[in-house]
Design a protein around this motif. Structure first.
Motif, PDB file in Angstrom:
ATOM      1  N   SER A  10       0.825  -1.206   0.000  1.00  0.00           N
ATOM      2  CA  SER A  10       0.000   0.000   0.000  1.00  0.00           C
ATOM      3  C   SER A  10       0.857   1.252   0.000  1.00  0.00           C
ATOM      4  O   SER A  10       0.557   2.234  -0.695  1.00  0.00           O
ATOM      5  N   SER A  11       1.942   1.230   0.755  1.00  0.00           N
ATOM      6  CA  SER A  11       2.856   2.374   0.765  1.00  0.00           C
ATOM      7  C   SER A  11       3.486   2.577  -0.612  1.00  0.00           C
ATOM      8  O   SER A  11       3.635   3.711  -1.081  1.00  0.00           O
ATOM      9  N   ILE A  12       3.867   1.478  -1.258  1.00  0.00           N
ATOM     10  CA  ILE A  12       4.441   1.570  -2.605  1.00  0.00           C
ATOM     11  C   ILE A  12       3.432   2.170  -3.583  1.00  0.00           C
ATOM     12  O   ILE A  12       3.754   3.060  -4.381  1.00  0.00           O
ATOM     13  N   LEU A  13       2.188   1.691  -3.525  1.00  0.00           N
ATOM     14  CA  LEU A  13       1.152   2.183  -4.444  1.00  0.00           C
ATOM     15  C   LEU A  13       0.882   3.665  -4.220  1.00  0.00           C
ATOM     16  O   LEU A  13       0.780   4.437  -5.185  1.00  0.00           O
ATOM     17  N   ASN A  14       0.751   4.083  -2.966  1.00  0.00           N
ATOM     18  CA  ASN A  14       0.487   5.498  -2.687  1.00  0.00           C
ATOM     19  C   ASN A  14       1.626   6.380  -3.173  1.00  0.00           C
ATOM     20  O   ASN A  14       1.399   7.473  -3.722  1.00  0.00           O
ATOM     21  N   ALA A  15       2.848   5.916  -2.982  1.00  0.00           N
ATOM     22  CA  ALA A  15       3.996   6.695  -3.450  1.00  0.00           C
ATOM     23  C   ALA A  15       3.988   6.825  -4.970  1.00  0.00           C
ATOM     24  O   ALA A  15       4.246   7.907  -5.517  1.00  0.00           O
ATOM     25  N   VAL A  22       2.481  -7.298  -9.128  1.00  0.00           N
ATOM     26  CA  VAL A  22       1.306  -6.432  -9.232  1.00  0.00           C
ATOM     27  C   VAL A  22       0.670  -6.673 -10.595  1.00  0.00           C
ATOM     28  O   VAL A  22       1.245  -6.327 -11.637  1.00  0.00           O
ATOM     29  N   VAL A  23      -0.520  -7.231 -10.601  1.00  0.00           N
ATOM     30  CA  VAL A  23      -1.189  -7.592 -11.854  1.00  0.00           C
ATOM     31  C   VAL A  23      -1.881  -6.393 -12.475  1.00  0.00           C
ATOM     32  O   VAL A  23      -1.823  -6.176 -13.686  1.00  0.00           O
ATOM     33  N   ARG A  55       1.183   9.257  -6.147  1.00  0.00           N
ATOM     34  CA  ARG A  55       1.597  10.652  -5.999  1.00  0.00           C
ATOM     35  C   ARG A  55       2.619  11.045  -7.060  1.00  0.00           C
ATOM     36  O   ARG A  55       2.569  12.148  -7.620  1.00  0.00           O
ATOM     37  N   GLU A  56       3.557  10.138  -7.341  1.00  0.00           N
ATOM     38  CA  GLU A  56       4.604  10.467  -8.315  1.00  0.00           C
ATOM     39  C   GLU A  56       4.034  10.601  -9.720  1.00  0.00           C
ATOM     40  O   GLU A  56       4.345  11.563 -10.440  1.00  0.00           O
ATOM     41  N   VAL A  57       3.193   9.658 -10.124  1.00  0.00           N
ATOM     42  CA  VAL A  57       2.673   9.670 -11.503  1.00  0.00           C
ATOM     43  C   VAL A  57       1.657  10.795 -11.684  1.00  0.00           C
ATOM     44  O   VAL A  57       1.712  11.554 -12.668  1.00  0.00           O
ATOM     45  N   LEU A  58       0.698  10.937 -10.756  1.00  0.00           N
ATOM     46  CA  LEU A  58      -0.346  11.957 -10.912  1.00  0.00           C
ATOM     47  C   LEU A  58       0.172  13.358 -10.632  1.00  0.00           C
ATOM     48  O   LEU A  58      -0.477  14.339 -11.014  1.00  0.00           O
ATOM     49  N   GLY A  59       1.303  13.466  -9.969  1.00  0.00           N
ATOM     50  CA  GLY A  59       1.883  14.782  -9.711  1.00  0.00           C
ATOM     51  C   GLY A  59       2.965  15.161 -10.688  1.00  0.00           C
ATOM     52  O   GLY A  59       3.691  16.137 -10.449  1.00  0.00           O
ATOM     53  N   SER A 103     -10.041  12.303 -17.447  1.00  0.00           N
ATOM     54  CA  SER A 103     -10.431  11.931 -18.813  1.00  0.00           C
ATOM     55  C   SER A 103     -10.118  10.466 -19.073  1.00  0.00           C
ATOM     56  O   SER A 103      -9.685   9.723 -18.183  1.00  0.00           O
ATOM     57  N   GLU A 104     -10.331  10.058 -20.323  1.00  0.00           N
ATOM     58  CA  GLU A 104     -10.039   8.672 -20.697  1.00  0.00           C
ATOM     59  C   GLU A 104      -8.545   8.369 -20.686  1.00  0.00           C
ATOM     60  O   GLU A 104      -8.147   7.198 -20.683  1.00  0.00           O
ATOM     61  N   ASP A 105      -7.709   9.411 -20.672  1.00  0.00           N
ATOM     62  CA  ASP A 105      -6.263   9.200 -20.652  1.00  0.00           C
ATOM     63  C   ASP A 105      -5.774   8.649 -19.317  1.00  0.00           C
ATOM     64  O   ASP A 105      -4.598   8.309 -19.180  1.00  0.00           O
ATOM     65  N   ARG A 106      -6.657   8.574 -18.337  1.00  0.00           N
ATOM     66  CA  ARG A 106      -6.246   8.048 -17.033  1.00  0.00           C
ATOM     67  C   ARG A 106      -5.801   6.594 -17.134  1.00  0.00           C
ATOM     68  O   ARG A 106      -5.054   6.117 -16.287  1.00  0.00           O
ATOM     69  N   ARG A 107      -6.255   5.877 -18.172  1.00  0.00           N
ATOM     70  CA  ARG A 107      -5.825   4.487 -18.351  1.00  0.00           C
ATOM     71  C   ARG A 107      -4.304   4.416 -18.510  1.00  0.00           C
ATOM     72  O   ARG A 107      -3.660   3.509 -17.970  1.00  0.00           O
ATOM     73  N   ILE A 108      -3.751   5.356 -19.267  1.00  0.00           N
ATOM     74  CA  ILE A 108      -2.292   5.393 -19.441  1.00  0.00           C
ATOM     75  C   ILE A 108      -1.614   5.636 -18.095  1.00  0.00           C
ATOM     76  O   ILE A 108      -0.593   5.005 -17.768  1.00  0.00           O
ATOM     77  N   LEU A 109      -2.183   6.516 -17.291  1.00  0.00           N
ATOM     78  CA  LEU A 109      -1.606   6.814 -15.981  1.00  0.00           C
ATOM     79  C   LEU A 109      -1.687   5.590 -15.065  1.00  0.00           C
ATOM     80  O   LEU A 109      -0.734   5.300 -14.336  1.00  0.00           O
ATOM     81  N   MET A 110      -2.808   4.878 -15.096  1.00  0.00           N
ATOM     82  CA  MET A 110      -2.955   3.688 -14.255  1.00  0.00           C
ATOM     83  C   MET A 110      -1.948   2.614 -14.653  1.00  0.00           C
ATOM     84  O   MET A 110      -1.383   1.937 -13.790  1.00  0.00           O
ATOM     85  N   ASN A 111      -1.737   2.455 -15.952  1.00  0.00           N
ATOM     86  CA  ASN A 111      -0.739   1.470 -16.397  1.00  0.00           C
ATOM     87  C   ASN A 111       0.665   1.865 -15.951  1.00  0.00           C
ATOM     88  O   ASN A 111       1.488   1.009 -15.603  1.00  0.00           O
ATOM     89  N   ARG A 112       0.928   3.168 -15.936  1.00  0.00           N
ATOM     90  CA  ARG A 112       2.236   3.619 -15.484  1.00  0.00           C
ATOM     91  C   ARG A 112       2.415   3.347 -13.988  1.00  0.00           C
ATOM     92  O   ARG A 112       3.479   2.913 -13.535  1.00  0.00           O
ATOM     93  N   ILE A 113       1.356   3.608 -13.225  1.00  0.00           N
ATOM     94  CA  ILE A 113       1.407   3.304 -11.786  1.00  0.00           C
ATOM     95  C   ILE A 113       1.627   1.811 -11.563  1.00  0.00           C
ATOM     96  O   ILE A 113       2.419   1.392 -10.710  1.00  0.00           O
ATOM     97  N   ARG A 114       0.937   0.988 -12.335  1.00  0.00           N
ATOM     98  CA  ARG A 114       1.081  -0.464 -12.207  1.00  0.00           C
ATOM     99  C   ARG A 114       2.512  -0.903 -12.495  1.00  0.00           C
ATOM    100  O   ARG A 114       3.102  -1.685 -11.729  1.00  0.00           O
ATOM    101  N   ASP A 115       3.077  -0.412 -13.589  1.00  0.00           N
ATOM    102  CA  ASP A 115       4.419  -0.849 -13.978  1.00  0.00           C
ATOM    103  C   ASP A 115       5.471  -0.430 -12.947  1.00  0.00           C
ATOM    104  O   ASP A 115       6.373  -1.225 -12.590  1.00  0.00           O
ATOM    105  N   GLN A 116       5.365   0.803 -12.460  1.00  0.00           N
ATOM    106  CA  GLN A 116       6.355   1.263 -11.492  1.00  0.00           C
ATOM    107  C   GLN A 116       6.176   0.562 -10.148  1.00  0.00           C
ATOM    108  O   GLN A 116       7.158   0.267  -9.458  1.00  0.00           O
ATOM    109  N   SER A 117       4.919   0.295  -9.766  1.00  0.00           N
ATOM    110  CA  SER A 117       4.689  -0.441  -8.514  1.00  0.00           C
ATOM    111  C   SER A 117       5.162  -1.879  -8.637  1.00  0.00           C
ATOM    112  O   SER A 117       5.702  -2.453  -7.675  1.00  0.00           O
TER     113      SER A 117
END
Length: 294
Positions: free
Chosen positions: A116-121, A164-165, A124-128, A139-153
């Motif tokens: 959870s700490s990794i995901l929150n960090a 992390v699936v 914050r990093e990706v959305l900021g 917007s619909e571009d949030r999918r790209i952001l979610m994939n980026r969060i997934r890959d970095q986590s």
């Protein structure tokens, strides 16, 4: 009899030891065989397995895809519009040996706390990031952001033996203290747009009304023109008919005109006509003195 007496306890001990040495791994699990806290063997395939009783113990871990809901946090995109964000992740234990070494006896609760700490960090990093605005997040571009969060986590979670699936943002709302101001601004914008639409509608209606009034004037003018033409033609035709009638029989024509004059002059219930007896009006009455005709 004595042999049976000695053999029975031995048999019980052997059976108990045999049962204590057997364990079953479910197809939904992975198992670690520990000896004095040290990992001796990994059992990932389902089925029967054996361990040394009293010396070795077995720890089971879930091999299915697990869910984790993160805590709600506030992020500040590049346009400085704060958002309240929370997410959920899907993960699984990919490496039970590394997982055991990373969390020890804490098990899943300890692992989920660190994940959870990794995901929150990462949220914050990706959305900021510099090029990420609140409009992009919503917007619909949030999918790209979610994939980026997934890959970095996923890269950081490997140290915990986790994979992390998937990561999904559940809500991206404005903070409570900003909602009223935002709603008021949105209401003002909608009212302005409505006023613009009403003004454009009134302008269009005025144009249509002016065009209709102009069309009415043109139609009335054209109708009056045509009626005057028809009236003139009718008057000309009437004059022609009178002239032809006068030329055909002058005496009858004068008689007919006199009757028409009498009819027009004596119209009404209380009409009275006083005229000199020698007036030409009474030529067809043959009167020799003044008469009163009612």
């Amino acid at each position: 009899m004595k042999r049976v007496t000695y053999f029975l306890p031995i048999a019980v001990i052997l059976v108990a030891g045999l049962l204590a040495s057997i364990f079953i791994v479910d197809e939904r699990e992975k198992a670690l065989v520990l000896q004095f806290g040290q990992i001796k063997r990994v059992k990932e395939e389902p089925g029967l397995a054996f361990k040394i009783p009293l010396i070795q113990e077995v720890v089971f871990y879930d091999d299915r895809i697990l869910a984790l809901d993160t805590d709600t946090i506030e992020v500040t995109p590049s346009d400085d519009r704060r958002l309240v964000v929370d997410a959920f992740a899907r993960y699984r234990i990919a490496d039970v040996v590394r997982f055991r070494q990373a969390v020890g006896v804490g098990g899943l609760p300890a692992a989920e706390s660190r994940l959870s700490s990794i995901l929150n960090a990462q949220i914050r990093e990706v959305l900021g990031a510099d090029q990420v605005t609140s409009d992009t997040i919503l917007s619909e571009d949030r999918r790209i952001l979610m994939n980026r969060i997934r890959d970095q986590s996923r890269a950081e979670a490997r140290s915990l033996g986790l994979d992390v699936v998937d990561v999904r943002l559940k809500q991206t709302n404005l903070p409570e203290q900003n909602l009223n101001a935002t709603f008021e601004r949105m209401r003002a914008e909608r009212e302005r747009e409505a006023a613009d639409e009403i003004a454009r509608g009134n302008e269009a209606a005025q144009r249509v009304r002016a065009q209709a009034d102009r069309t009415v004037v043109e139609l009335v003018s054209e109708a009056n023109k045509e009626s005057e033409i028809v009236r003139g033609e009718a008057d000309a035709e009437r004059t022609t008919i009178y002239a032809e009638a006068f030329g055909a029989d002058r005496e009858f024509f004068e008689f007919f005109r006199s009757l028409s004059a009498y009819e027009q002059s004596l119209r009404g219930e209380n009409s009275s006509l006083v005229i000199s007896p020698d007036s030409e009006f009474f030529n067809y009455f043959g009167a020799s003195r003044g008469v009163a005709v009612e």
